[in-house]
Enzyme design. Sequence first.
Site, PDB file in Angstrom:
ATOM      1  CB  SER A   1      -0.959   0.008   1.195  1.00 29.91           C
ATOM      2  OG  SER A   1      -0.279  -0.235   2.399  1.00 29.91           O
TER       3      SER A   1
ATOM      4  CG  HIS B   1      -1.619   4.056   3.787  1.00 31.29           C
ATOM      5  ND1 HIS B   1      -2.940   3.711   3.973  1.00 31.29           N
ATOM      6  CD2 HIS B   1      -0.954   2.873   3.651  1.00 31.29           C
ATOM      7  CE1 HIS B   1      -3.066   2.402   3.938  1.00 31.29           C
ATOM      8  NE2 HIS B   1      -1.869   1.874   3.765  1.00 31.29           N
TER       9      HIS B   1
END
Length: 312
Positions: free
Chosen positions: A216, A262
């Site tokens: 991610s 992230h």
Amino acid sequence: MTERSGQAGDATGGPAPTTPVCYRHPDRETYVRCTRCDRPICPECMRDASVGHQCPECVSEGRRSVRPARTAFGGGAAGRQGYVTKTLIALNVLVMILSIASARSGSAVAGGGLGGLMGGGTPLTNWGAVLALWPPPIPTEGVATGEWYRLVTAMFLHYGVVHLLLNMWALWVLGRTLEAALGPLRFLALYLIAGLGGNVAVYLFSSPYSASVGASTAIFGLFAAIFVIMRRLGRDTSAIVPILVINLIFTFTVPGISVAGHLGGLVVGALMALVLAYAPRMRRTAFQAAGGAILLVALLGLVLVRTAALTG
């Protein structure tokens, strides 16, 4: 009537015309000529051209003189096939299989966080996760002890199959579009630098004793990149913004998600996309390579600073 002797000729008294022969096969008569060099060619030597036929040498010369197709950002047209995206997905799946095999337990598939949907740690994730120091109080493992490989390996590891599937679905959707626009090499550079940027952010801002894995970090870099690339191409980005906002909401509200990873991937991915998208046409490749190298050096410099703070 007087008889004459001498060379046979045509009606005008000149020498009889000879039948042309193929320049590559002198034993074969032909009346077809190469439309480029005008040499006679037999059926075996004919190569279809836009007009008429060409000889093998002219076809080869034409191929050498034709420049390969390039994308708007200087990448190769092979990116339309999505080979890098498919390879990255295959690599992540392979590593997931190896991770499950290393655990020899169903907990590697599921049974962890998010109501049991996520998997637990395995010997492979323990080896490759972003982890600054372990164990306390005298650490012998982690990035700060010299295991810098963790900053790369972590982007190919996942906690369970659901974790893997969510990231691979996003990679499939975003990756093919970006690879087609950027070309294989530029897309791969974007993916790896964004993933590294997210993992460096984890190292900088997360607890030194917490581990983090997942693609991610790179995926959020792709979210930022597709926004930048579409804007550069003058295309509508209204469909991208809601998806990005939803993912950011999940990042801040769902327990166990690495906020630093992230956001780090998002920022570094955006910066790399800006380098790729706005490089000047003159010396574009050199500018893009230099921009990527500067980002890489900056990230490595931050790792050195964090390591000195943890071990000093």
